[in-house]
Design a protein around this motif. Structure first.
Motif, PDB file in Angstrom:
ATOM      1  N   MET B  95      13.590  14.231 -30.243  1.00  0.00           N
ATOM      2  CA  MET B  95      14.954  13.833 -29.956  1.00  0.00           C
ATOM      3  C   MET B  95      15.528  14.556 -28.737  1.00  0.00           C
ATOM      4  SD  MET B  95      14.838  11.930 -32.435  1.00  0.00           S
ATOM      5  CE  MET B  95      16.389  11.161 -32.828  1.00  0.00           C
ATOM      6  N   SER B 109      19.715  16.024 -25.401  1.00  0.00           N
ATOM      7  CA  SER B 109      19.034  14.904 -26.038  1.00  0.00           C
ATOM      8  C   SER B 109      18.113  14.214 -25.036  1.00  0.00           C
ATOM      9  CB  SER B 109      20.046  13.916 -26.608  1.00  0.00           C
ATOM     10  OG  SER B 109      20.515  13.074 -25.584  1.00  0.00           O
ATOM     11  N   ASN B 110      17.173  13.452 -25.569  1.00  0.00           N
ATOM     12  CA  ASN B 110      16.105  12.975 -24.691  1.00  0.00           C
ATOM     13  C   ASN B 110      16.587  11.987 -23.634  1.00  0.00           C
ATOM     14  OD1 ASN B 110      16.613  10.924 -26.385  1.00  0.00           O
ATOM     15  ND2 ASN B 110      14.585  10.822 -27.327  1.00  0.00           N
ATOM     16  N   HIS B 111      17.743  11.369 -23.859  1.00  0.00           N
ATOM     17  CA  HIS B 111      18.190  10.470 -22.791  1.00  0.00           C
ATOM     18  C   HIS B 111      18.966  11.217 -21.709  1.00  0.00           C
ATOM     19  CE1 HIS B 111      22.099  10.489 -24.605  1.00  0.00           C
ATOM     20  NE2 HIS B 111      22.572   9.576 -23.788  1.00  0.00           N
ATOM     21  N   LEU B 112      19.127  12.515 -21.887  1.00  0.00           N
ATOM     22  CA  LEU B 112      19.707  13.328 -20.830  1.00  0.00           C
ATOM     23  C   LEU B 112      18.640  14.177 -20.135  1.00  0.00           C
ATOM     24  CD1 LEU B 112      22.981  14.277 -22.655  1.00  0.00           C
ATOM     25  CD2 LEU B 112      22.710  12.722 -20.744  1.00  0.00           C
TER      26      LEU B 112
END
Lengths: 476, 177
Positions: B95, B109-112
């Motif tokens: 995550m 978080s992984n989308h950052l």
């Protein structure tokens, strides 16, 4: 009419945001007949033509069921578009309102309630323009922000959702959600595996994860943002137009009624004491609506006019405009008035001098420098001239001495005496000069004190000349 | 961000400490009580640098404890949104990863995490670029930007991003060893 831009705003917003809102109780099954999309727009439009209005009356004139209308209005109240007021009132109280309403709206004959003193709760509603303006602006801001944030997926806080129980978490809860058995987040409730809630706006039809999907999503978001800007453009324009206008306000129901009755009385109705009668004749078509005389706009307008008149008279009394300091450049042919030095008072005390001059100091100094430069130039010219004269004079004396001199006298002493005589002569002649030297040395050696003195002497002289100039100007 | 501020606190002192070293006792108890704590308003109290004033003590009825109002200077650390911090990675999972900057926990978080970094599982889970030149794993040092803080009464938790210019790994322990 000050209401018009705001009403237009309301109508635009209604069509943009509330077009397809259905006012439906949860318990009612959706049928074709019950489809009431667009009601919201109709109600808002109707409200733009009214001020405070009793909801029963509104329902009647819209031919809507009052329950349906109330649901719509409650929705708008939640949306912060309208304010509502409920109060218990007897038939008499209702009459007072009817009178006011008649005055305000269109003179419709309001059926007078039965005379029994019976308390009923009546609801009133009206548009809250100030709030509408803010709400619409905020709504648009949120829409844009949401899209933009998702577009660059930056500064967005990731949301997680539990597929089992639907509970949502944000990244702030991450610390509590980590499990030590595997690398996923787990729901606090049901220990289900959480999934990252991806940008749900665009991700519905495509699986996310691979790069392609992400790219496509970006494109779609961009597209949406563009469409949003395009379609909401009229609304945005109207918002911009309305921004600086004073917002029409009705005040609370009580205040509004009080104002109306006051206006009605002030209008000089013979039977002003009875609001029902006094207001009968007034309506849309008839005399201008009485309350409009009191809108803040007109007051503000008149204020502006007065101000303008003031400034006009001001400019009339002063024949020439004072140029702002940044417009004054070197070499401009300006009078003192134009430079903003209206009354140069003769100044003896140097220290008090800069205070009464309103002009910025640097400009003044600039001026002074100009004057000083000119002065210096003139002074040097005079000096050169005088030196020439002196030289001539000295030569003449020399010749005379030469003639007078006895041939036997020593060359040396002669030269000495000659020098002495010359010096004496010079001193006599230069007496005035010397004084001036003290007063006006070149600016580089200057102390501030003498600087000012010099300048002031000059300023005074100039000012006198300029004053005369000005009189000429006025006459011309 | 660090601040040097003056705080006030009411200290309760047991009667057994009353004696010639009362003041010392009070100060040492203050340090023990306060240093390392976190208040939502001021952030983490890092260290007490001085005691400004100890007011008059008040004997509590019944217990015999005495309450002293104490004013003290201290260094506090409070993270802010938009602040750039350097932090040590403490845990990496699918995550995202957790990092610590002193007492503050930060989650990225992984989308950052930049799009070119991918999660690699294993006994040493990490995020690696496709060419393997940059690797984020436990004990890596990263520079990150705080994009959100959750401030509770006694806890501060931050969300960070490394998806921006000049952010990311600044010292890779794997490369050094």
């Amino acid at each position: 009419m000050s209401f018009e831009p705001f009403n237009r705003l309301v109508r635009l917003a209604a069509r943009a945001f509330y077009d397809d809102i259905t006012m439906k109780g949860e318990n009612q099954p959706k049928t074709g007949r019950g489809d009431n999309r667009g009601i919201a727009v109709v109600v808002l439009d109707a409200l733009t033509k009214r001020q405070w209005v009793r909801e029963e009356d509104l329902a009647k004139s819209l031919r809507l069921h009052s329950k349906q209308l109330r649901r719509t209005l409650r929705f708008f109240e939640e949306e912060k578009l309208i304010t509502r007021d409920h109060r218990k009132e007897s038939a008499k109280g209702a009459k007072i309102y009817s009178a006011a309403a008649a005055a305000a709206i269109d003179g419709q004959v309001v059926k007078e309630g039965d005379e029994k003193i019976k308390m009923h709760t009546h609801s009133y509603c009206c548009l809250d323009y100030a709030q509408i303006f803010d709400v619409v602006r905020y709504r648009m801001h949120r829409m844009k922000k949401k899209l933009k944030d998702e577009l660059d997926s930056r500064n967005t806080i990731q949301q997680y959702i539990c597929p089992n129980c639907g509970r949502r978490y944000s990244a702030f809860d991450a610390l509590q959600l980590i499990s030590y058995t595997d690398e996923y987040f787990h729901c606090e409730n049901c220990n289900g595996e959480l999934v990252a809630e991806s940008d749900k706006l665009a991700a519905e039809e495509m699986g996310d994860g691979d790069d392609n999907a992400r790219k496509r999503r970006r494109e779609k978001l961009k597209d949406m943002l563009q469409k949003l800007e395009e379609q909401l453009k009229p609304l945005a324009q109207q918002l911009a137009r309305v921004k600086d206008l004073p917002v029409p306000e009705f005040g609370t129901l009580q205040a509004w009624e009080a104002k109306l009755s006051a206006v009605a009385r002030a209008n000089g109705d013979a039977n002003g004491g009875d609001p029902t009668k006094s207001s009968q004749g007034q309506g849309y078509g008839g005399t201008p609506m009485p309350f409009l005389g009191e809108t803040s706009v007109e007051v503000a307008l008149s204020g502006v006019e007065v101000k303008e008149e003031d400034t006009e008279t001001d400019t009339k009394t002063t024949p020439m405009k004072v140029l702002p300091p940044w417009m004054i450049k070197q070499g401009m042919n300006l009078t003192k008035e134009q430079r903003g030095e209206v009354k140069p008072v003769p100044k003896i005390d140097q220290s008090s001098e800069p205070v009464d001059d309103k002009k910025p100091k640097d400009i003044k100094e600039d001026d002074e420098k100009n004057i000083q430069d000119e002065y210096l130039k003139a002074y040097y010219e005079a000096l050169v001239k005088r030196q020439k004269e002196q030289e001539e004079a000295a030569r003449r004396i020399e010749q005379q001495q030469e003639e007078n001199r006895t041939s036997t006298s020593d060359q040396f002493t002669a030269s000495v005496s000659e020098r002495r005589v010359g010096m004496k002569f010079k001193r006599e002649e230069n007496e005035n000069d010397d004084v001036e030297w003290e007063e006006g040395p070149p600016p580089s050696v200057n102390t501030g004190e003498t600087f000012y003195k010099l300048a002031d002497l000059n300023v005074e002289a100039d000012a006198v000349a300029d004053d005369e100039d000005d009189i000429d100007w006025e006459e011309g | 961000m660090f601040f040097h501020i003056v705080l006030e606190r009411n200290m309760q002192l047991h009667p057994r400490h009353f004696g010639p070293h009362l003041r010392d006792k009070l100060v040492s108890k203050l340090m023990k009580d306060v240093e390392g704590t976190c208040s939502g308003r001021h952030g983490f109290v890092v260290a007490i640098t001085g005691v400004e004033e100890i007011g008059k003590g008040l004997i509590r009825e019944g217990t015999g404890f005495v309450t002293f109002p104490v004013k003290y200077q201290c260094v506090v650390f409070r993270p802010f949104k938009g602040e750039i911090l350097e932090a040590v990675v403490t845990m990496v999972n699918k995550m995202g990863f957790f990092a610590e900057a002193g007492p503050v926990q930060i989650f990225v978080s992984n989308h950052l995490i930049p799009d070119d970094m991918e999660f690699q599982s294993g006994d040493m889970p990490n995020y690696t670029t496709s060419d393997g030149s940059v690797k984020i794993q436990k004990d890596s040092e990263v520079r990150l930007k705080i994009i959100g803080t959750r401030v509770d009464a006694t806890e501060i938790f931050c969300i960070g991003t490394i998806k921006d210019d000049f952010l990311g790994v600044i010292n890779d322990p794997g490369a050094a060893s």
